[in-house]
Design an enzyme around this catalytic site. Structure first.
Site, PDB file in Angstrom:
ATOM      1  N   LYS A 163     -11.368  -3.811  -3.612  1.00  0.00           N
ATOM      2  CA  LYS A 163     -12.253  -2.674  -3.863  1.00  0.00           C
ATOM      3  C   LYS A 163     -11.468  -1.419  -4.175  1.00  0.00           C
ATOM      4  O   LYS A 163     -12.004  -0.435  -4.653  1.00  0.00           O
ATOM      5  CB  LYS A 163     -13.222  -2.458  -2.697  1.00  0.00           C
ATOM      6  CG  LYS A 163     -12.585  -2.331  -1.335  1.00  0.00           C
ATOM      7  CD  LYS A 163     -13.660  -2.395  -0.237  1.00  0.00           C
ATOM      8  CE  LYS A 163     -13.003  -2.503   1.118  1.00  0.00           C
ATOM      9  NZ  LYS A 163     -13.550  -3.422   2.030  1.00  0.00           N
ATOM     10  N   LYS A 209      -4.986  -9.877  -5.962  1.00  0.00           N
ATOM     11  CA  LYS A 209      -6.255 -10.211  -5.312  1.00  0.00           C
ATOM     12  C   LYS A 209      -7.346  -9.250  -5.753  1.00  0.00           C
ATOM     13  O   LYS A 209      -7.063  -8.099  -6.101  1.00  0.00           O
ATOM     14  CB  LYS A 209      -6.097 -10.243  -3.791  1.00  0.00           C
ATOM     15  CG  LYS A 209      -6.037  -8.902  -3.136  1.00  0.00           C
ATOM     16  CD  LYS A 209      -6.321  -8.976  -1.635  1.00  0.00           C
ATOM     17  CE  LYS A 209      -6.409  -7.541  -1.126  1.00  0.00           C
ATOM     18  NZ  LYS A 209      -6.787  -7.337   0.216  1.00  0.00           N
ATOM     19  N   LYS A 259       0.814  -1.227   0.000  1.00  0.00           N
ATOM     20  CA  LYS A 259       0.000   0.000   0.000  1.00  0.00           C
ATOM     21  C   LYS A 259       0.838   1.263   0.000  1.00  0.00           C
ATOM     22  O   LYS A 259       0.346   2.326  -0.364  1.00  0.00           O
ATOM     23  CB  LYS A 259      -0.959   0.011   1.203  1.00  0.00           C
ATOM     24  CG  LYS A 259      -2.075  -0.997   1.062  1.00  0.00           C
ATOM     25  CD  LYS A 259      -3.252  -0.657   1.941  1.00  0.00           C
ATOM     26  CE  LYS A 259      -4.433  -1.561   1.621  1.00  0.00           C
ATOM     27  NZ  LYS A 259      -5.570  -1.311   2.492  1.00  0.00           N
TER      28      LYS A 259
HETATM   29  P1  AMP Z   1     -10.987  -5.570   3.784  1.00  0.00           P
HETATM   30  O1  AMP Z   1     -11.916  -5.164   2.699  1.00  0.00           O
HETATM   31  O2  AMP Z   1      -9.554  -5.417   3.401  1.00  0.00           O
HETATM   32  O3  AMP Z   1     -11.319  -4.971   5.097  1.00  0.00           O
HETATM   33  O4  AMP Z   1     -11.205  -7.129   3.967  1.00  0.00           O
HETATM   34  C1  AMP Z   1     -12.266  -7.691   4.718  1.00  0.00           C
HETATM   35  C2  AMP Z   1     -12.145  -9.195   4.705  1.00  0.00           C
HETATM   36  O5  AMP Z   1     -12.287  -9.691   3.366  1.00  0.00           O
HETATM   37  C3  AMP Z   1     -10.787  -9.711   5.214  1.00  0.00           C
HETATM   38  O6  AMP Z   1     -11.013 -10.885   5.992  1.00  0.00           O
HETATM   39  C4  AMP Z   1     -10.049 -10.027   3.944  1.00  0.00           C
HETATM   40  O7  AMP Z   1      -9.076 -11.034   4.127  1.00  0.00           O
HETATM   41  C5  AMP Z   1     -11.181 -10.519   3.040  1.00  0.00           C
HETATM   42  N1  AMP Z   1     -10.862 -10.314   1.622  1.00  0.00           N
HETATM   43  C6  AMP Z   1     -10.613  -9.137   0.997  1.00  0.00           C
HETATM   44  N2  AMP Z   1     -10.352  -9.315  -0.312  1.00  0.00           N
HETATM   45  C7  AMP Z   1     -10.434 -10.659  -0.520  1.00  0.00           C
HETATM   46  C8  AMP Z   1     -10.254 -11.484  -1.676  1.00  0.00           C
HETATM   47  N3  AMP Z   1      -9.953 -10.972  -2.857  1.00  0.00           N
HETATM   48  N4  AMP Z   1     -10.423 -12.825  -1.527  1.00  0.00           N
HETATM   49  C9  AMP Z   1     -10.741 -13.358  -0.324  1.00  0.00           C
HETATM   50  N5  AMP Z   1     -10.913 -12.632   0.803  1.00  0.00           N
HETATM   51  C10 AMP Z   1     -10.756 -11.300   0.716  1.00  0.00           C
END
Ligand code: AMP
Ligand code: TRP
Length: 336
Positions: free
Chosen positions: A196, A193, A112
């Site tokens: 968003k 990955k 990041k």
């Molecule tokens: P975040 O949006 O970064 O707060 O992620 C929230 C949850 O979604 C966390 O447990 C991440 O590990 C999971 N997560 C985010 N992106 C992915 C992805 N592409 N595949 C699987 N899990 C994800």
């Protein structure tokens, strides 16, 4: 007694299919088995600039998508991080427990911050706050996607270090990561990955995408050379990702999906994939819209914050007592 889980989701944009399959769908599946605390981690989201109006609406929508996905306020606790004062308080203590070297090794920070002219201090200490989130609830396990494994490992190290200095105060949690679906990849680049914050929206499916957008994005998704629908994550990572998505959205195993498309081409597979994704997301979107419209998430979050405060303030007291920090004033500033 049921074991406890804690997990957090950042309100930094509209949730993606990766968040849904890697995290939120699992949160729903395990809410009966565990005593679950789920948190909209708004303090984590502000490690990068967020305009107030959009942050406010993202917090509401994140909570509404989580409830829309099937989290049940009768079964679990859902709250917003900044409503509960103990998080930043233990966060500071965890910053003082973590070392500069440890924080410098976090791959999410490296990713990041790479190429950025200016990076906030909070982006660097982010994993210490995440450790505090988890440790405040004496969580046994932390359901997350694969990308968060390193942060949960750091949380374990910090808890162990704290305990070795101050006695057995903190519960050391385990990561809970699914074997498949824990890493949903970008539709445009199977080595990245699904995220968003991807500047190219064709790379991700957002939970707010229309049926047409979903179909379009899947039609445009990159596939590997060849014609056969075969599951081979090494040689055909893009197709393997699509098969994984198919499997998770339809509830059919990877083998069943592959068998169903034997002798059929990519076009037919993609057409059906769009249908199963739409079928999985439509009810979640409909419930999200209703929850935003009637505002019912507000009461859920209020009650969630009350419950979270009850649990976390007790753990924080334990921590402060062990460290020799002042207990004359409680975390709310009320004289005791
Ligand atoms: P975040 O949006 O970064 O707060 O992620 C929230 C949850 O979604 C966390 O447990 C991440 O590990 C999971 N997560 C985010 N992106 C992915 C992805 N592409 N595949 C699987 N899990 C994800
Ligand atoms: N860092 C996590 C992510 O980006 C979000 C998060 C914050 C979290 N605190 C947490 C996840 C505590 C699990 C437990 O996905």
């Amino acid at each position: 007694m049921r074991k406890r889980v804690f997990s957090g989701v950042q309100p930094s944009g509209i949730l993606t299919l990766g968040n849904y399959l890697g995290a939120i769908k699992r949160f729903v599946e395990i809410q009966d088995e565990f005593e679950a605390f789920y948190c909209v981690v708004d303090y984590h989201a502000i490690t990068v600039p967020q305009p107030p109006e959009s942050l406010r609406s993202q917090i509401a929508r994140t909570a509404a998508f989580m409830l829309g996905a099937g989290l049940d306020p009768e079964k679990m606790t859902l709250f917003v991080q900044s409503d509960v004062p103990a998080h930043t308080q233990l966060g500071w203590i965890m910053e003082c427990t973590a070392t500069f070297g440890e924080l410098s090794r976090m791959t999410q920070f490296k990713d990041k911050s790479q190429g950025k002219e200016s990076v906030s201090g909070g982006l660097f200490t982010y994993p210490a706050l995440m450790a505090a989130d988890i440790l405040l609830y004496d969580a046994d396990a932390v359901p997350v996607g694969e990308d968060q494994k390193q942060h949960v490992e750091l949380c374990r190290d910090l808890a162990e270090r704290f305990n070795s200095r101050f006695g057995s105060v903190l519960k050391v949690p385990e990561p809970l990561i699914a074997e498949t679906g824990a890493r949903i990849m970008s539709l445009q680049d199977p080595h990245k990955k699904m995220s968003k914050s991807d500047p190219n929206p064709s790379g991700y499916i957002s939970l707010a995408d229309s049926k047409d957008d979903i179909a379009k994005k899947i039609r445009r998704a990159v596939t590997d050379s060849g014609r056969e629908v075969a599951y081979d994550p090494e040689e055909k990572p893009a197709l393997a990702n699509l098969i994984t998505i198919f499997s998770h959205c339809s509830g059919r195993s990877i083998d069943e999906v592959v068998a169903a498309y034997e002798g059929k081409g990519y076009a037919e597979f993609k057409k059906d994939l769009a249908e199963v994704v739409v079928e999985a997301l439509t009810p979640v979107q409909a419930r999200h819209d209703a929850i935003v419209a009637d505002g019912s998430y507000v009461e859920v979050l209020r009650e969630g914050a009350r419950r979270a405060h009850e649990v976390s303030s007790t753990v924080l007291r334990r921590v402060k007592e062990a460290m020799g920090l002042s207990l004359f004033i409680d975390p709310e500033g009320v004289r005791i």
